[in-house]
Design an enzyme around this catalytic site. Structure first.
Site, PDB file in Angstrom:
ATOM      1  CG  HIS A 210      -1.796   1.210   1.346  1.00 35.90           C
ATOM      2  ND1 HIS A 210      -3.152   1.117   1.582  1.00 35.90           N
ATOM      3  CD2 HIS A 210      -1.554   2.551   1.252  1.00 35.90           C
ATOM      4  CE1 HIS A 210      -3.689   2.318   1.615  1.00 35.90           C
ATOM      5  NE2 HIS A 210      -2.741   3.215   1.428  1.00 35.90           N
TER       6      HIS A 210
ATOM      7  CG  HIS B  45      -0.862   7.188  -1.099  1.00 35.80           C
ATOM      8  ND1 HIS B  45      -2.134   7.303  -1.598  1.00 35.80           N
ATOM      9  CD2 HIS B  45      -0.972   6.550   0.094  1.00 35.80           C
ATOM     10  CE1 HIS B  45      -2.992   6.764  -0.734  1.00 35.80           C
ATOM     11  NE2 HIS B  45      -2.309   6.294   0.297  1.00 35.80           N
TER      12      HIS B  45
ATOM     13  CG  HIS C 297      -9.583   4.756   3.952  1.00 31.41           C
ATOM     14  ND1 HIS C 297      -8.375   5.406   3.950  1.00 31.41           N
ATOM     15  CD2 HIS C 297     -10.246   5.204   5.052  1.00 31.41           C
ATOM     16  CE1 HIS C 297      -8.305   6.215   4.999  1.00 31.41           C
ATOM     17  NE2 HIS C 297      -9.436   6.126   5.679  1.00 31.41           N
TER      18      HIS C 297
HETATM   19  C1  NCD Z   1      -3.347   9.263   2.130  1.00 30.94           C
HETATM   20  C2  NCD Z   1      -3.016  10.288   1.048  1.00 30.94           C
HETATM   21  O1  NCD Z   1      -2.541  11.371   1.381  1.00 30.94           O
HETATM   22  O2  NCD Z   1      -3.207   9.981  -0.131  1.00 30.94           O
HETATM   23  N1  NCD Z   1      -3.233   9.884   3.427  1.00 30.94           N
HETATM   24  C3  NCD Z   1      -3.038   9.272   4.606  1.00 30.94           C
HETATM   25  O3  NCD Z   1      -3.062   9.937   5.642  1.00 30.94           O
HETATM   26  N2  NCD Z   1      -2.801   7.982   4.691  1.00 30.94           N
HETATM   27  C4  NCD Z   1      -4.703   8.696   1.884  1.00 30.94           C
HETATM   28  C5  NCD Z   1      -5.033   7.489   2.734  1.00 30.94           C
HETATM   29  O4  NCD Z   1      -4.459   6.413   2.548  1.00 30.94           O
HETATM   30  O5  NCD Z   1      -5.874   7.632   3.622  1.00 30.94           O
HETATM   31 ZN    ZN Z   2      -3.093   5.223   1.814  1.00 27.83          ZN
END
Ligand code: NCD
Ligand code: ZN
Length: 363
Positions: free
Chosen positions: A27, A29, A153
């Protein structure tokens, strides 16, 4: 120097180096544009593969968009040294309108490995998320048939539910009914943060679809006191939000338990410094630079280094039905000080830090 391979039994005391099958991040981003270019090498140098979150603006909702995003990620990989073989595992962002055909296209692509459920309004770029899972029934049926997992989520957005209780309430209101209604659906309960989630996953009904859970390094290391006592620390604000110490302790216990339903997912989520340090700061911690070292520190402090390889390198691919890595990485016991920021074209992303130095370093 004592070098240890995870396949041998040992007592972590006195171990200076640890070799394990190259871990994957289930997981993360990695964003797009300048952030993607500057930061992807961090993830690629640590992990063999990673499940890429689709919450771009606009979100990645089709296989075609995922193919284009995958190309941009591949183009951002380092051209030499570690990380050149990094493989992005793509996901689609589920909306009220995702069609069953799109699920079949995703499965046939071979590069889409999951469908992400953001309940609308839960977190960063979740506005286009699902308003009511009842709208997705035929799509969820297609996911059961194709065995594409739903990555959730796990928080409700009901404004009367306290932000610290949103994960716990999600289990009863959404997750359990969903798994009963779709008894062959494969689900990953993403970035779990509570003892309730740990217990739910550990005791999951085995007559229903497979259930797994990812755990971040930052939720293993910190509780909400670190974020709130002595002044609010915006760089520790993430979603789901840090909880009480009993919850952190339960997460550590799950991660080091060797239970195959728990695996590594950093949820590294970079935001520019000025958007974090704001009157309405963004949620997300940036851990991609040093994620393995953070996990190693947690497992070492818990006296459970020998369980790191299962959590970081085996349970994830086993859940997703992918081969385990044949490459290896070596972590060395060595104290190092992290940079404060990563500079990107005059902007910066703040690196997740604790009050103490790291005690492990990737070779
Ligand atoms: C994530 C994001 O910024 O894309 N932020 C986070 O606090 N984890 C989104 C998510 O996974 O909730
Ligand atoms: Zn995330």
């Amino acid at each position: 120097m004592n070098i240890l391979h995870q396949s041998t039994e040992f007592n972590s005391f006195g171990i200076d180096a640890l070799t394990l099958a190259r871990p994957d991040d289930w997981h993360v981003h990695v964003r797009d544009g300048a952030l993607l270019k500057a930061l992807l090498p961090h993830t690629a140098q640590q992990f063999g593969r990673a499940i890429i979150m689709p919450n771009l603006k606009p979100p990645v909702t089709t296989t075609e968009q995922a193919a284009a995003y995958r190309k941009r990620i591949l183009a951002a990989r380092p051209t030499q040294g570690p990380g050149t073989a990094f493989e992005p595992l793509m996901t689609l962002y589920l909306t009220d309108n995702t069609s069953p055909d799109e699920i079949w296209r995703a499965r046939e692509s071979g590069f889409v490995h999951g469908i992400k459920l953001y309940p609308a309004g839960t977190t960063t770029n979740s506005d286009a998320g699902v308003t009511d899972l009842r709208h997705c029934a035929v799509t969820l049926e297609a996911m059961q048939k194709t065995s594409l997992p739903l990555l959730v989520h796990g928080e409700v957005t009901d404004p009367v539910v306290d932000v610290f209780d949103r994960e716990e309430v999600f289990i009863d209101r959404v997750l359990e009914p969903l798994r009963r209604d779709f008894p062959a659906l494969k689900v990953v309960f993403e970035h779990i943060t509570t003892r309730n989630a740990v217990e739910y996953v550990r005791h999951a009904d085995t007559s229903l679809g497979m259930l797994g859970a990812t755990i971040t390094a930052h939720h293993l290391l910190l509780n909400r006191n670190t974020m709130l006592v002595g002044g609010i620390k915006p760089h520790y604000y993430c979603l789901p939000i840090f909880k009480r110490e009993v919850h952190r302790a339960a997460l550590v216990e799950a991660a080091i338990s060797g239970h195959p339903r728990f695996f590594l997912g950093t949820d590294s989520a970079p935001h520019l410094k000025n958007f974090k340090e704001s009157s309405c700061g963004c949620a997300g911690c940036y851990t991609a630079l040093h994620a393995l070292e953070l996990y190693a520190q947690t497992f070492d402090e818990a006296g459970a280094l020998r369980r790191l390889e299962g959590f970081a390198s085996f349970h994830g691919p086993d859940f997703y039905g992918l081969p385990r890595s044949i490459d290896t990485v070596t972590l060395e016991r060595s104290s190092w000080t992290l940079p404060e920021n990563i500079d990107i074209d005059g902007m910066s992303v703040v690196v997740f830090k604790m009050s103490k130095d790291l005690s492990w370093k990737l070779r």
